[in-house]
Design a protein around this motif. Structure first.
Motif, PDB file in Angstrom:
ATOM      1  N   TYR A  60      41.579 -65.154  71.840  1.00 51.49           N
ATOM      2  CA  TYR A  60      41.378 -66.012  70.882  1.00 51.49           C
ATOM      3  C   TYR A  60      39.850 -66.729  70.890  1.00 51.49           C
ATOM      4  CZ  TYR A  60      41.704 -70.627  68.065  1.00 51.49           C
ATOM      5  OH  TYR A  60      41.367 -71.496  67.331  1.00 51.49           O
ATOM      6  N   ARG A  61      39.337 -66.700  71.896  1.00 49.62           N
ATOM      7  CA  ARG A  61      38.049 -67.493  72.404  1.00 49.62           C
ATOM      8  C   ARG A  61      36.933 -66.586  71.819  1.00 49.62           C
ATOM      9  NH1 ARG A  61      38.166 -69.188  78.242  1.00 49.62           N
ATOM     10  NH2 ARG A  61      35.940 -69.850  77.733  1.00 49.62           N
ATOM     11  N   PHE A  62      37.180 -65.185  71.750  1.00 49.93           N
ATOM     12  CA  PHE A  62      36.287 -64.095  71.066  1.00 49.93           C
ATOM     13  C   PHE A  62      36.482 -64.062  69.644  1.00 49.93           C
ATOM     14  CE2 PHE A  62      36.077 -62.261  75.560  1.00 49.93           C
ATOM     15  CZ  PHE A  62      34.486 -62.397  75.776  1.00 49.93           C
ATOM     16  N   PHE A  63      37.840 -63.917  69.172  1.00 49.66           N
ATOM     17  CA  PHE A  63      37.863 -63.266  67.878  1.00 49.66           C
ATOM     18  C   PHE A  63      38.430 -64.371  66.999  1.00 49.66           C
ATOM     19  CE2 PHE A  63      37.897 -59.501  70.517  1.00 49.66           C
ATOM     20  CZ  PHE A  63      36.943 -58.735  70.022  1.00 49.66           C
ATOM     21  N   GLY A  64      39.101 -65.409  67.638  1.00 44.95           N
ATOM     22  CA  GLY A  64      39.557 -66.789  66.537  1.00 44.95           C
ATOM     23  C   GLY A  64      40.847 -66.111  66.244  1.00 44.95           C
ATOM     24  N   SER A  65      41.486 -65.096  66.880  1.00 43.24           N
ATOM     25  CA  SER A  65      42.964 -64.985  66.520  1.00 43.24           C
ATOM     26  C   SER A  65      43.665 -64.305  67.585  1.00 43.24           C
ATOM     27  CB  SER A  65      43.103 -64.133  65.104  1.00 43.24           C
ATOM     28  OG  SER A  65      44.405 -63.747  65.124  1.00 43.24           O
ATOM     29  N   ALA A  66      44.781 -64.865  67.933  1.00 43.52           N
ATOM     30  CA  ALA A  66      45.553 -63.799  69.234  1.00 43.52           C
ATOM     31  C   ALA A  66      46.668 -63.422  68.729  1.00 43.52           C
ATOM     32  CB  ALA A  66      46.010 -65.023  70.431  1.00 43.52           C
ATOM     33  N   ALA A  67      47.090 -63.406  67.463  1.00 40.15           N
ATOM     34  CA  ALA A  67      48.559 -63.053  66.756  1.00 40.15           C
ATOM     35  C   ALA A  67      48.170 -61.837  66.153  1.00 40.15           C
ATOM     36  CB  ALA A  67      49.061 -64.191  66.056  1.00 40.15           C
ATOM     37  N   LEU A  68      47.887 -60.718  67.040  1.00 38.57           N
ATOM     38  CA  LEU A  68      47.607 -59.543  66.644  1.00 38.57           C
ATOM     39  C   LEU A  68      48.994 -58.671  66.519  1.00 38.57           C
ATOM     40  CD1 LEU A  68      44.531 -58.253  68.611  1.00 38.57           C
ATOM     41  CD2 LEU A  68      44.712 -59.102  66.278  1.00 38.57           C
ATOM     42  N   GLU A 116      38.327 -66.759  84.103  1.00 37.70           N
ATOM     43  CA  GLU A 116      39.170 -67.397  83.197  1.00 37.70           C
ATOM     44  C   GLU A 116      39.205 -66.463  81.989  1.00 37.70           C
ATOM     45  OE1 GLU A 116      38.212 -71.397  82.568  1.00 37.70           O
ATOM     46  OE2 GLU A 116      37.101 -70.811  80.866  1.00 37.70           O
ATOM     47  N   VAL A 117      38.333 -65.269  81.727  1.00 38.36           N
ATOM     48  CA  VAL A 117      38.440 -64.446  80.546  1.00 38.36           C
ATOM     49  C   VAL A 117      39.005 -63.348  80.695  1.00 38.36           C
ATOM     50  CG1 VAL A 117      36.661 -63.479  79.231  1.00 38.36           C
ATOM     51  CG2 VAL A 117      36.187 -65.616  79.987  1.00 38.36           C
ATOM     52  N   PHE A 118      38.949 -62.712  81.878  1.00 37.57           N
ATOM     53  CA  PHE A 118      39.372 -61.174  82.166  1.00 37.57           C
ATOM     54  C   PHE A 118      40.220 -61.426  83.422  1.00 37.57           C
ATOM     55  CE2 PHE A 118      35.765 -60.172  79.843  1.00 37.57           C
ATOM     56  CZ  PHE A 118      36.333 -59.489  78.761  1.00 37.57           C
ATOM     57  N   SER A 119      41.316 -60.859  83.492  1.00 32.95           N
ATOM     58  CA  SER A 119      42.043 -60.790  84.757  1.00 32.95           C
ATOM     59  C   SER A 119      41.551 -59.500  85.555  1.00 32.95           C
ATOM     60  CB  SER A 119      43.586 -60.550  84.794  1.00 32.95           C
ATOM     61  OG  SER A 119      43.807 -59.071  83.993  1.00 32.95           O
ATOM     62  N   TYR A 164      29.577 -64.291  72.548  1.00 37.84           N
ATOM     63  CA  TYR A 164      30.506 -64.319  71.496  1.00 37.84           C
ATOM     64  C   TYR A 164      31.797 -65.441  72.174  1.00 37.84           C
ATOM     65  CZ  TYR A 164      28.593 -60.446  69.350  1.00 37.84           C
ATOM     66  OH  TYR A 164      27.878 -59.059  68.765  1.00 37.84           O
ATOM     67  N   LEU A 165      31.634 -65.706  73.256  1.00 36.51           N
ATOM     68  CA  LEU A 165      32.672 -66.455  73.931  1.00 36.51           C
ATOM     69  C   LEU A 165      32.638 -68.041  73.538  1.00 36.51           C
ATOM     70  CD1 LEU A 165      35.257 -66.357  75.682  1.00 36.51           C
ATOM     71  CD2 LEU A 165      33.396 -66.814  77.915  1.00 36.51           C
ATOM     72  N   ARG A 166      33.660 -68.600  72.956  1.00 37.09           N
ATOM     73  CA  ARG A 166      33.758 -69.940  72.600  1.00 37.09           C
ATOM     74  C   ARG A 166      34.351 -70.748  73.938  1.00 37.09           C
ATOM     75  NH1 ARG A 166      36.894 -69.186  66.952  1.00 37.09           N
ATOM     76  NH2 ARG A 166      35.815 -67.292  66.213  1.00 37.09           N
ATOM     77  N   LYS A 167      34.046 -72.381  74.057  1.00 32.56           N
ATOM     78  CA  LYS A 167      34.678 -72.981  74.783  1.00 32.56           C
ATOM     79  C   LYS A 167      36.242 -73.120  74.536  1.00 32.56           C
ATOM     80  CE  LYS A 167      30.678 -75.923  75.686  1.00 32.56           C
ATOM     81  NZ  LYS A 167      30.145 -77.436  75.523  1.00 32.56           N
ATOM     82  N   CYS A 206      28.209 -54.197  81.655  1.00 28.74           N
ATOM     83  CA  CYS A 206      27.517 -53.864  80.270  1.00 28.74           C
ATOM     84  C   CYS A 206      28.633 -54.764  79.337  1.00 28.74           C
ATOM     85  CB  CYS A 206      27.640 -52.135  79.907  1.00 28.74           C
ATOM     86  SG  CYS A 206      27.125 -52.000  78.286  1.00 28.74           S
ATOM     87  N   ILE A 207      29.769 -54.379  79.406  1.00 31.69           N
ATOM     88  CA  ILE A 207      30.731 -55.146  78.574  1.00 31.69           C
ATOM     89  C   ILE A 207      30.648 -56.731  78.790  1.00 31.69           C
ATOM     90  CG2 ILE A 207      33.322 -55.654  78.270  1.00 31.69           C
ATOM     91  CD1 ILE A 207      33.567 -52.624  79.082  1.00 31.69           C
ATOM     92  N   LEU A 208      30.544 -57.337  79.936  1.00 36.00           N
ATOM     93  CA  LEU A 208      30.376 -58.709  80.320  1.00 36.00           C
ATOM     94  C   LEU A 208      29.392 -59.211  79.568  1.00 36.00           C
ATOM     95  CD1 LEU A 208      31.570 -58.799  84.034  1.00 36.00           C
ATOM     96  CD2 LEU A 208      32.965 -59.172  82.025  1.00 36.00           C
ATOM     97  N   GLU A 209      28.118 -58.435  79.763  1.00 35.54           N
ATOM     98  CA  GLU A 209      26.871 -58.943  79.155  1.00 35.54           C
ATOM     99  C   GLU A 209      27.357 -59.030  77.657  1.00 35.54           C
ATOM    100  OE1 GLU A 209      23.323 -60.629  79.162  1.00 35.54           O
ATOM    101  OE2 GLU A 209      24.451 -60.016  81.072  1.00 35.54           O
ATOM    102  N   PHE A 210      27.726 -57.994  77.149  1.00 37.12           N
ATOM    103  CA  PHE A 210      28.080 -57.860  75.546  1.00 37.12           C
ATOM    104  C   PHE A 210      28.816 -59.097  75.396  1.00 37.12           C
ATOM    105  CE2 PHE A 210      31.064 -56.807  72.345  1.00 37.12           C
ATOM    106  CZ  PHE A 210      30.064 -56.441  71.281  1.00 37.12           C
ATOM    107  N   CYS A 211      29.632 -59.583  75.947  1.00 36.54           N
ATOM    108  CA  CYS A 211      30.555 -60.424  75.576  1.00 36.54           C
ATOM    109  C   CYS A 211      30.093 -62.099  75.626  1.00 36.54           C
ATOM    110  CB  CYS A 211      31.972 -60.586  76.513  1.00 36.54           C
ATOM    111  SG  CYS A 211      32.924 -59.210  76.419  1.00 36.54           S
TER     112      CYS A 211
END
Length: 271
Positions: free
Chosen positions: A101-109, A19-22, A153-156, A145-150
């Motif tokens: 949004y769950r990573f960075f708190g904003s989706a409106a880039l 549910e995070v990356f397609s 930071y991932l919020r509910k 490596c990217i998944l482990e990094f993430c």
């Protein structure tokens, strides 16, 4: 042949990140020439890692935007061209639904404008991540490596956003349905939708109609050399063929017939 030295593909993610990356997309140019492709709109936010020679994004204003290490784009609402010169490799993370949004708190880039992901966080961690990825040759290991990094930071997921996502392809008016179920105003639900997904319910409904038209065109093209435009118009909910053509010009600046002829040079992130 030079085309034989260009490779690309998709890398699926584990159930933990469904549910995070397609998916992740990679493309590697080991030829002596530059390859230019068109990326179709996906209504997803993407993060592009570029290795070797810099890749370039070509904006609507004919500006060439250099992708030296890592940038963020999205949500991708209109097609754009990108180029990979000889010696360039890209790895693209495709964020799903509310994941950005769950990573960075904003989706409106800013749509189709690049942002350095380091600017979205208090530490310069993405430059460090790029250097780590640059030392890994295997694409699947880079993704791990990217998944482990993430993970940290991932919020509910917001429960209201979860309801909107579940209804995205099923309810005629998900905003009203969720507002009734949560006893909130439709305006409040609309704001949540825009803030956490990066687009309105009206926008995504129009895009899903366009996406269905593309899928039908490709399916018909596999069976016959002649498209039945009236069938596509009726099945996808268009008023007439003119409205169908307008959507193609809006999203990818091509007519439907022209799109079919150029499929080999088009990257469909959701296909």
């Amino acid at each position: 042949m030079q085309k034989d030295k260009f490779s690309s593909g998709r890398i699926a993610v584990s159930d933990e990140f469904q549910e995070v990356f397609s998916h992740f997309y990679f493309a590697e140019n080991n030829s002596d020439i530059t390859f230019t492709k068109k990326l179709l709109p996906s209504y997803q936010t993407i993060m592009i890692f570029s290795f070797g020679e810099s890749a370039y994004i070509h904006s609507e204003g004919d500006e060439n935007i250099e992708v030296e290490k890592c940038i963020v784009l999205g949500p991708i609402k209109k097609a754009f061209d990108y180029s990979q010169p000889a010696g360039n490799t890209i790895l693209v993370a495709n964020f799903k639904d509310d994941a950005f949004y769950r990573f960075f708190g904003s989706a409106a880039l800013a749509e189709n404008l690049p942002i350095d992901p380091n600017d979205l966080m208090s530490e310069n961690c993405f430059t460090a991540l790029w250097h780590k990825l640059n030392g890994i040759e295997n694409k699947e290991e880079q993704v791990e490596c990217i998944l482990e990094f993430c993970r940290p930071y991932l919020r509910k997921r917001n429960p209201v956003t979860g309801q909107l996502i579940e209804l995205k392809n099923t309810a005629y008016n998900p905003i009203k349905k969720v507002a009734d179920e949560t006893k909130q105003s439709e305006r409040a639900i609309q704001l949540t939708h825009k803030k956490q997904l990066g687009y309105s319910a009206k926008e995504i409904n129009r895009y899903l109609r366009f996406l269905k038209a593309i899928e039908m065109m490709q399916d018909i093209a596999c069976r016959t050399s002649k498209n039945d435009w009236f069938e596509i118009v009726g099945e996808c909910g268009y008023y007439d063929q003119s409205q169908l053509i307008n959507d193609f010009k809006y999203y990818i600046n091509l007519t439907p017939a022209r799109y079919l002829k150029l499929q080999c040079s088009i990257c469909n992130p959701v296909g």
